[in-house]
Design an enzyme around this catalytic site. Structure first.
Site, PDB file in Angstrom:
ATOM      1  N   ASN A  13       1.031  -1.301   0.202  1.00 24.38           N
ATOM      2  CA  ASN A  13       0.321  -0.267  -0.106  1.00 24.38           C
ATOM      3  C   ASN A  13       1.035   0.780  -0.100  1.00 24.38           C
ATOM      4  O   ASN A  13       1.447   1.678   0.900  1.00 24.38           O
ATOM      5  CB  ASN A  13      -1.106  -0.007   0.981  1.00 24.38           C
ATOM      6  CG  ASN A  13      -1.880   1.177   1.214  1.00 24.38           C
ATOM      7  OD1 ASN A  13      -1.714   1.928   0.380  1.00 24.38           O
ATOM      8  ND2 ASN A  13      -2.633   1.093   2.940  1.00 24.38           N
ATOM      9  N   LYS A  15       0.018   4.663   0.352  1.00 23.32           N
ATOM     10  CA  LYS A  15      -0.529   5.437   0.056  1.00 23.32           C
ATOM     11  C   LYS A  15      -0.333   6.692  -1.022  1.00 23.32           C
ATOM     12  O   LYS A  15       0.022   6.513  -1.692  1.00 23.32           O
ATOM     13  CB  LYS A  15      -0.445   5.833   1.645  1.00 23.32           C
ATOM     14  CG  LYS A  15      -0.013   4.083   2.429  1.00 23.32           C
ATOM     15  CD  LYS A  15       0.217   4.605   4.217  1.00 23.32           C
ATOM     16  CE  LYS A  15       0.232   3.129   4.397  1.00 23.32           C
ATOM     17  NZ  LYS A  15      -0.092   3.435   5.782  1.00 23.32           N
ATOM     18  N   HIS A  99      -9.712   1.493   5.136  1.00 22.79           N
ATOM     19  CA  HIS A  99      -7.664   1.240   5.637  1.00 22.79           C
ATOM     20  C   HIS A  99      -7.822   2.330   7.331  1.00 22.79           C
ATOM     21  O   HIS A  99      -9.122   3.186   7.170  1.00 22.79           O
ATOM     22  CB  HIS A  99      -7.163   1.749   4.934  1.00 22.79           C
ATOM     23  CG  HIS A  99      -5.981   2.709   5.179  1.00 22.79           C
ATOM     24  ND1 HIS A  99      -5.294   3.002   6.171  1.00 22.79           N
ATOM     25  CD2 HIS A  99      -4.311   1.409   5.453  1.00 22.79           C
ATOM     26  CE1 HIS A  99      -4.470   2.747   6.491  1.00 22.79           C
ATOM     27  NE2 HIS A  99      -3.645   1.261   6.027  1.00 22.79           N
ATOM     28  N   GLU A 101      -6.464   4.872   7.933  1.00 22.10           N
ATOM     29  CA  GLU A 101      -6.591   6.340   7.506  1.00 22.10           C
ATOM     30  C   GLU A 101      -7.811   7.042   6.744  1.00 22.10           C
ATOM     31  O   GLU A 101      -8.054   8.009   7.474  1.00 22.10           O
ATOM     32  CB  GLU A 101      -5.157   6.488   6.242  1.00 22.10           C
ATOM     33  CG  GLU A 101      -4.255   6.526   7.554  1.00 22.10           C
ATOM     34  CD  GLU A 101      -2.920   5.759   6.713  1.00 22.10           C
ATOM     35  OE1 GLU A 101      -2.737   5.283   5.547  1.00 22.10           O
ATOM     36  OE2 GLU A 101      -2.159   5.030   7.454  1.00 22.10           O
ATOM     37  N   GLU A 171      -5.019  -4.354  10.666  1.00 22.40           N
ATOM     38  CA  GLU A 171      -3.697  -3.436  11.177  1.00 22.40           C
ATOM     39  C   GLU A 171      -4.312  -3.096  12.319  1.00 22.40           C
ATOM     40  O   GLU A 171      -5.619  -1.680  12.292  1.00 22.40           O
ATOM     41  CB  GLU A 171      -4.137  -2.631   9.419  1.00 22.40           C
ATOM     42  CG  GLU A 171      -4.027  -3.544   8.955  1.00 22.40           C
ATOM     43  CD  GLU A 171      -3.355  -2.420   7.677  1.00 22.40           C
ATOM     44  OE1 GLU A 171      -2.468  -2.734   7.558  1.00 22.40           O
ATOM     45  OE2 GLU A 171      -4.053  -1.538   7.163  1.00 22.40           O
ATOM     46  N   GLY A 177       2.847   2.049  10.563  1.00 24.37           N
ATOM     47  CA  GLY A 177       4.052   3.281  10.539  1.00 24.37           C
ATOM     48  C   GLY A 177       4.488   4.175  11.658  1.00 24.37           C
ATOM     49  O   GLY A 177       5.190   5.070  11.679  1.00 24.37           O
ATOM     50  N   SER A 216       4.038  -2.090  10.230  1.00 27.99           N
ATOM     51  CA  SER A 216       5.408  -1.916  10.942  1.00 27.99           C
ATOM     52  C   SER A 216       6.273  -3.380  10.122  1.00 27.99           C
ATOM     53  O   SER A 216       6.665  -3.968  10.736  1.00 27.99           O
ATOM     54  CB  SER A 216       5.501  -2.113  11.845  1.00 27.99           C
ATOM     55  OG  SER A 216       4.803  -0.224  11.889  1.00 27.99           O
ATOM     56  N   GLY A 237       3.037  -1.023   4.046  1.00 28.18           N
ATOM     57  CA  GLY A 237       2.755   0.342   4.118  1.00 28.18           C
ATOM     58  C   GLY A 237       4.204   0.977   3.951  1.00 28.18           C
ATOM     59  O   GLY A 237       4.403   0.602   2.814  1.00 28.18           O
ATOM     60  N   GLY A 238       5.354   1.900   4.761  1.00 23.08           N
ATOM     61  CA  GLY A 238       6.538   2.877   4.173  1.00 23.08           C
ATOM     62  C   GLY A 238       7.368   1.004   3.819  1.00 23.08           C
ATOM     63  O   GLY A 238       7.885   1.712   2.632  1.00 23.08           O
TER      64      GLY A 238
HETATM   65  P1  PGA Z   1       3.016   0.180   7.875  1.00 19.90           P
HETATM   66  O1  PGA Z   1       1.314   0.759   7.149  1.00 19.90           O
HETATM   67  O2  PGA Z   1       3.141  -0.914   7.448  1.00 19.90           O
HETATM   68  O3  PGA Z   1       3.732   1.440   7.248  1.00 19.90           O
HETATM   69  O4  PGA Z   1       2.542   0.378   9.119  1.00 19.90           O
HETATM   70  C1  PGA Z   1       0.400  -0.795   6.990  1.00 19.90           C
HETATM   71  C2  PGA Z   1      -0.854  -0.124   6.517  1.00 19.90           C
HETATM   72  O5  PGA Z   1      -0.936   1.111   6.348  1.00 19.90           O
HETATM   73  O6  PGA Z   1      -1.470  -0.835   5.288  1.00 19.90           O
END
Ligand code: PGA
Length: 255
Positions: A13, A15, A99, A101, A171, A177, A216, A237-238
């Site tokens: 993802n 983002k 998600h 966010e 999640e 993040g 993470s 994500g990251g």
């Molecule tokens: P992250 O994000 O791996 O940066 O923690 C995961 C996500 O939001 O899907």
């Protein structure tokens, strides 16, 4: 090693990150690196890049997904929105819905998430339904209640059969993040609860349901998470923005 319907799925993802040139380099590196891996791999770039990424992925076994969609199933006067049909036209097979966010920053309630889930399936896309508790909710001992409520909202709207063509991603909000990861045992506990909830309605659908962990995940911790019985892959994500790190996760899922 999980096989069949629950063969490991690693979804990136992105983002709202990247620009066209760096996205191209990232896709090429992931495409080449993942070519010989057995895990299912999925990339979810920003919507404006979907068509470009679809072109770069042509001939590879990497799937394409979007990060969100409109709950509107038709076309109409909905400025700024993107329908499932448009995403399908752009080459998407999957779309993330709910998600954290989107839930926290853009007003996606359980009801809207359920509507988006239905809109995704209406367009022939596989929704990746994200659920997860905040740190405060975990500390109050409400993790199971919160997560099961989020899953139930979709079950109420779509019915258990809809989960045959869907993915769920657990999640924990506090792990997204932040560099904090749920321990394999903490994650497994919630994954097992989600699967049991579905199994109470339909055992076959529950045993074929892909449940991803997100929060993470990195090359260094992917193996121990993926080793858990009910963790079928990751929503990344990251670490999906760095080809080496993302490929390390895909590698851990391909053993
Ligand atoms: P992250 O994000 O791996 O940066 O923690 C995961 C996500 O939001 O899907």
């Amino acid at each position: 090693m999980k096989t069949g319907l629950r063969a490991p799925l690693i979804a990136g993802n992105w983002k709202m990150h990247g620009a066209l040139a760096e996205s191209h380099a990232l896709v090429e590196a992931v495409r080449d690196g993942a070519a010989s891996m057995s895990a299912r791999v999925l990339l979810c770039p920003p919507s404006v890049y979907l068509t470009s990424v679809a072109g770069w992925l042509q001939g590879s076994r990497i799937a394409l997904g979007a990060q969100d969609l409109s709950e509107q199933t038709g076309s109409g006067a909905f400025t700024g929105e993107i329908s499932g049909r448009m995403l399908k036209d752009a080459g998407c097979e999957y779309v993330i819905v709910g998600h954290s966010e989107r839930r926290a920053l853009f007003g996606d309630t359980d009801a809207r998430v359920a509507a988006k889930f239905l809109a995704a399936q209406f367009a022939g896309l596989v929704p990746i339904l994200c659920v997860g508790e905040t740190l405060e909710q975990r500390e109050q001992g409400r993790t199971q209640a919160v997560v099961s409520g989020q899953v139930q909202a979709v079950l109420d709207a779509a019915g258990v059969d809809a989960l045959e063509q869907a993915v769920i991603a657990y999640e924990p909000v506090w792990a997204i993040g932040t560099g904090l990861t749920a321990s394999p045992v903490q994650a497994q506990e919630v994954h097992a609860m989600i699967r049991a909830m579905v199994a109470a309605l339909n055992d076959t659908i529950a045993s074929g349901l892909t449940v991803l962990y997100g929060g993470s995940v990195k090359g260094g911790n992917a193996g121990e998470l993926l080793a858990m019985d009910d963790i079928d892959g990751g929503l990344i994500g990251g670490a999906s923005l760095k080809a080496d790190e993302f490929l390390a996760i895909c590698g851990a899922a391909s053993i």
